[in-house]
Structure formats: C-alpha cells, structure tokens
Design an enzyme around this catalytic site. Structure first.
Site, short mmCIF file in Angstrom:
data_model
loop_
_atom_site.label_atom_id
_atom_site.label_comp_id
_atom_site.label_asym_id
_atom_site.label_seq_id
_atom_site.Cartn_x
_atom_site.Cartn_y
_atom_site.Cartn_z
N GLU A 178 86.16 54.82 82.20
CA GLU A 178 85.16 54.45 81.21
C GLU A 178 84.18 55.60 80.95
O GLU A 178 84.03 56.06 79.83
CB GLU A 178 84.37 53.21 81.67
CG GLU A 178 83.41 52.66 80.63
CD GLU A 178 84.12 51.90 79.53
OE1 GLU A 178 83.58 51.85 78.41
OE2 GLU A 178 85.22 51.37 79.77
N ASP A 208 71.59 55.75 87.22
CA ASP A 208 72.47 56.92 87.13
C ASP A 208 72.15 57.99 88.18
O ASP A 208 71.75 59.12 87.84
CB ASP A 208 72.39 57.54 85.72
CG ASP A 208 72.68 56.53 84.62
OD1 ASP A 208 73.60 55.72 84.80
OD2 ASP A 208 71.97 56.54 83.60
N GLU A 220 53.18 59.02 98.62
CA GLU A 220 54.32 58.59 97.81
C GLU A 220 55.64 58.72 98.56
O GLU A 220 56.72 58.58 97.94
CB GLU A 220 54.36 59.35 96.49
CG GLU A 220 54.57 60.84 96.59
CD GLU A 220 53.29 61.65 96.80
OE1 GLU A 220 53.36 62.88 96.65
OE2 GLU A 220 52.24 61.04 97.13
N GLU A 253 52.96 62.65 102.52
CA GLU A 253 52.58 62.25 101.17
C GLU A 253 52.56 60.72 101.07
O GLU A 253 53.46 60.05 101.58
CB GLU A 253 53.55 62.82 100.15
CG GLU A 253 53.53 64.34 100.06
CD GLU A 253 52.16 64.87 99.65
OE1 GLU A 253 51.54 64.29 98.74
OE2 GLU A 253 51.72 65.86 100.26
#
Length: 613
Positions: free
Chosen positions: A222, A48, A343, A341
């Site tokens: 939907e 999402d 990450e 970083e």
C-alpha cells in the site's frame, strides 16, 4: 507550535486534545495504568514514526495530527528522543510546512537519515504551484534541528508519498517512496540530488503478496516502505492493503529486489485504519515502531506512535507482533542527580509543551491536578532536596513530589510563586524525605483555577554522605576534573558522544585491559558498608566486556572488589552497568581506587553519569 507564552499578553489560549472534553474517557484512558508505556507520547497526536540512533540516543521523528481532525490535517513534524526506551524527551517542532516556502499543505510521513554530520529529512508535501504531492528535503547539523530547506524546491515528485532513505554498506544511498506504486532513486553523496530517473519497482504477487477484490492493485503493498539490511538480507517492511492496513514485509538479495513476500508483521488492529512501520536496533535490542489511535479521541486521523520490542527468528524472519499498551521494558534507570528536562516524560496527564525562552522546550499549560510520570528513577539511598526551574504568569502553584502513583507517598512539596510572566524563569527548591531506591516519580501540580506554572527542568540532590555520589564530577560536565588514568592512556572531555548533559569522559590510548579512568576514594569509604554503583559506558570500537572495580590496599595487601556485573558494550550506543557490593578490609586502609576496566583488549572507552553511593 504554539507561540512562546511571553508573547501572549492576557489570557492564554490553550490547545487541548479532543479527549479533554470527555471526562469519562479522561478517567478511563488518560489516567494510565501503572505499567502502560504505549503510546509513547500523550500530549499531542503523533503519526508515522521514523526512528534513528545517533550518539547513543534513539530519536523518533513523527508527523503531528491536528486535534479533532477529520482528514490527514498535518502542518508540522515533531521529534522525541530517549536513552532508556521509557522516558521520552520532547524536542518540539524542528520543521514545519513553513520551512518550505513552495509548499502549502500535507506535512505527511517522512524519514531522517544522517550522513557526514548532516541530518536529512525527506518529507512529502503539497506543492503550492500545482497541488501535486512532491518530496522535499530538510537539512540540519543537529538531530533535533532546526531544519532548513536544503534545495528551495522539491527533490522529486510524481504525486506519490512516504519517502524512506537507506545507505547501503558500499555507501550508495537510495530513496524509496510510493502509493500506489513503489519507486526508488539512487541518491548522490550530497543526499539532495540523484543520478538517473526514478525507477519503478515491479509490484508482483510473489514479491508483495496477493490482494483480492481489487484488480487495479493486485498486491498487498500500500505505502510506507521501510528498507534496511540485516545479515546480508534486505528487508522492505510496509503498510499493506488499506483499509484498514496491516504491516507486511518482503526480503531481497539486493536493495532493489527481486523481492519475496514473507508475511505479516502486525495484523489489522487498533482505532486507526492506517499504520506505518519503523524498525531499528538500539542498545542490543530490536524495536518495531508503529502508530495507532489508542489515545482518547484517537482515530485514523488522530493517531499516536507506539513501540514493541522483538527478537528475530533464527532464520531471520520477523515474528508476528500485536499492539500493546504495556510497551517495552525500560533500559537501566534515570539519574535524578543530574539536571533532567521537564519534558522528559514517561506519561503525562493534562500537560502540554511549548518553546522556551531559555532554549529548547518547557512543560506548560499546567492546571490543578495535572501530573508527569518519570519511569524508573534511581534515588539510591536517598535524596535530600529538589530544585526546579519554573515560571508563572499567575499566582503560581505547588509541585508535589510523589512516588509510584499520582496519589502515592508524598516525599516533597515545592511552592512556585508568581514570577511576573510565563517565561520569567526562577529556581524553587524544597526538602525531600523518603525518596529511596528505584521508583516511578510523579510531579503532581496543584493550586487554584486557571493555569498555574511552567517547568523547564529539575534535579534532586543527594542526602547524607551515604546517599551522595562519592565520585567527583560523575556527570562529566566539568571535563576531566576529578578523574585520572589508572595505568596508561589519555583522558579527554568528549562533546560529540554524550549520554546526558553536554559532555562525557573518553579514555583513549589504553595499553592494558586493566587501564581505565579512575578516582581515589580512600577517605570516602566506610568498612563493611554496601555501595551501589551505576555507570554508562560505550566503546570507541569493538565489543569489550567492561566492569567497575575497586582496588583496596590495606596493610600492604591489595584486594579487588568487582562493584557491578560485567557487561558487553559497543560503539553504537550506551550500556548501563549497575550493581551493589559490600566493601570491607582488614587492617588500615591506605588506598582505595575506583576504576573501570575491560576483561581483555584495549579499546577506548566513553563514560558518563557514573556514581558510587
């Protein structure tokens, strides 16, 4: 989020994605092809997507599917960001179900929007008192959180899901949501209250397409509305006709309709029976975010966010797009000579991330053979050393620095000792040889059995003078040090608009197009040598054409060398300029000045990560 390791004495309990138990899938899928950039995150399942651009970075807010889920089991939300659309920084878990004391389950699809320096995260959750799906609001002064409950109760609720916020040009904000219906409210300026009552948008076949075989749901709509405005037209992109879903869209002359169905954006594809759209413009391109089940172990309940780049058709319609593993092209390159970083990852094999005792997030749970790929690293003429911030609660391990693949050329090897704890941080450094040009960097971890080490950040150092940055304070982390005004205006250190690190350089009050931030580099230049220039620029306003220039004065004559092709910049994001130029002069060089100018106009300019090598 897993607890910080230092709080876990003894054995570390690791969360592993489902595919780690499937060796064949690990080899086939997780050892990513060299050019595979989708899904954008590999160490957790994400779903999402909700993209947001702020201060030159693109943030993507997602839900997180729990490993091996057989339902929409989701307890937290995640956020990732990028400046190059290829390397993504994991900012951890800024909000979870525990943020809302009155909620007990279903941390499902939400959306973040910024207003007046605050970031509002609208999310559907299950209310503990009655079991109904409602919409809560988290708020933070930072795009990466932490977020707190803005109200201490639901904002609204009617059992339906998938909120999306939109602020129109006139300042009116709207919140849309719904499955099986489509609703909206007009939000007040505070973004946490609304005027009037929820209004239902008529779901007509003209507005949302025709569904066959389901009399209770005659249209294709939907769930997951994504509403935005472009060139005076309102777009509503949505998940259509479960199951499995495709992505469709409608347009309207106003924010609440009347809507006209326009067709398919992405057909039914992939291993997930749901999909969820997010569309945004960034750095001069348009991007479509969605989710699929492309990681090993992926399904409709273990999904992964991906992205495609697209161009609107001449009439404003959205072209048909297919899911790809290639993803989107990288914007510019990554600078290894500033702290990065750990990450910040293009692709990860075996690693995970966790909260760091030094703040933010670190990479951890590293075992022998795990690796991280960082895409498009601009080493220039060469790096001489590498330093990493590391910790180890075991006997440590080794970081191999490789180029192009996990088994590619080895350019450095750093030993990581045991530090007495998984959050007891220290620096380790090693020599580097052969890291030149722009290459994909692999940090490959080796050692004995069990968990080896954690890594928080890293940085390379340039080699010889020809490989080092000739400019002082090119990262702007030391304020205006080293920089001066060429012409007129004022230099200041900006902390609210940055590309990387914590500061950028702002030149305001320019009165001529040639006025710009500058440095004197006379003694650093070698006659006849070729130099590489890289810089990131954005404007305070307008869209000026910017170029880096070198003014060379020799024997009383001044000549000008354009160091990189000019590029149009804007106030909505950072633009990278890069190029090579041979610098030469006749006679005795008395002055050489590097500066940044515009072709015309006097707009203020922000600079960051500037290098002349």
């Amino acid at each position: 989020m897993k607890p910080v390791p230092s709080l876990l004495p003894g054995a570390r309990v690791r969360r592993r994605l489902a595919w780690l138990a499937v060796p064949l899938l690990l080899v086939t899928f997780f050892a990513a092809p060299a050019k595979a950039d989708n899904p954008i995150v590999q160490h957790v399942y994400t779903a999402d997507p909700a993209p947001l651009v702020h201060n030159g970075r693109l943030y993507v807010y997602t839900g997180r599917d729990e490993d091996a889920s057989t339902y929409f089991t989701m307890r937290e939300w995640r956020v990732f960001s990028t400046t190059d659309m290829s390397n993504w920084t994991d900012h951890g878990v800024p909000m979870s179900l525990s943020t809302f004391a009155w909620a007990d389950a279903n941390a499902w699809a939400g959306h973040v929007i910024e207003r007046n320096g605050q970031f509002y995260w609208y999310v559907p959750v299950r209310q503990r008192s009655n079991g109904q799906m409602v919409i809560g609001v988290g708020v933070s002064s930072s795009p990466t959180g932490p977020f707190r409950d803005a109200l201490g109760r639901p904002l609204t609720g009617n059992g339906e899901i998938d909120p999306h916020a939109f602020i129109d040009d006139n300042g009116q904000a709207y919140l849309y949501w719904g499955n099986p219906n489509l609703w909206y409210v007009r939000l007040n300026q505070d973004m946490i209250s609304f005027s009037g009552s929820p209004t239902q948008i008529p779901l007509t076949t003209a507005g949302f397409g025709t569904r066959t075989g389901n009399s209770s749901r005659p249209t294709l709509y939907e769930e997951g509305p994504w509403v935005y405005k472009r060139n005076g037209v309102y777009y509503n992109v949505f998940a259509a006709e479960c199951c499995s879903e495709f992505i469709g869209y409608s347009t309207a002359p106003g924010p609440t309709g009347p809507w006209t169905y326009r067709g398919t954006v992405m057909p039914r594809q992939g291993a997930s029976f749901t999909n969820h759209p997010g569309i945004i413009d960034y750095a001069g391109n348009s991007y479509f975010f969605y989710h699929n089940g492309a990681l090993p172990g992926g399904s409709g309940y273990t999904r992964s966010v991906a992205v495609e780049r697209f161009t609107y058709n001449a009439d404003g319609s959205i072209p048909l797009m297919n899911m790809t593993s290639a993803g989107v092209p990288q914007i510019g390159t990554l600078n290894p000579y500033v702290t990065q970083e750990a990450e910040t990852i293009n692709w990860g094999n075996g690693i995970e991330t966790e909260a760091s005792s030094e703040g933010g997030v670190n990479v951890g749970w590293i075992e022998n053979g795990d690796w991280i790929r960082v895409r498009g690293v601009a080493f220039g003429t060469g790096a001489s050393s590498f330093t990493a911030r590391v910790a180890s609660g075991s006997s440590g391990g080794t970081i191999e620095l490789r180029l192009d693949s996990a088994t590619g050329p080895l350019v450095g090897t750093c030993a990581v000792p045991g530090t007495g704890g998984w959050q007891n941080w220290t620096n380790t450094s090693c020599a580097v040889s052969g890291a030149t040009g722009t290459r994909d960097l692999y940090l490959r971890f080796t050692g004995g059995s069990g968990y080896l080490l954690n890594i928080n950040n890293w940085r390379f150092t340039g080699g010889s003078v020809t490989g080092a940055n000739l400019l002082t304070n090119g990262t702007m982390e030391n304020g205006t040090t080293g920089w001066s005004v060429f012409g007129s205006g004022t230099l200041s250190s900006a902390t609210n608009v940055v590309r990387s690190g914590s500061r950028s350089l702002l030149h305001s009050g320019r009165t001529g197009s040639w006025n710009g931030p500058s440095q004197e580099v006379t003694s650093a230049l070698t006659n006849g040598r070729t130099y590489t220039t890289t810089l990131w620029v954005r404007s305070q306003s307008g869209t000026p054409s910017v170029r880096p220039t070198l003014a060379l004065t020799a024997n009383g004559t001044t000549n000008y060398v354009q160091l990189a092709p000019a590029a149009t910049v804007n106030a909505n994001g950072w633009t990278q300029l890069t190029g090579t130029a041979t610098v030469s002069w006749s006679g005795t060089l008395s002055n050489a000045r590097f500066y940044v100018e515009t072709a015309s106009g006097t707009e203020g300019l922000y600079l960051d990560d500037v290098s002349l090598q």
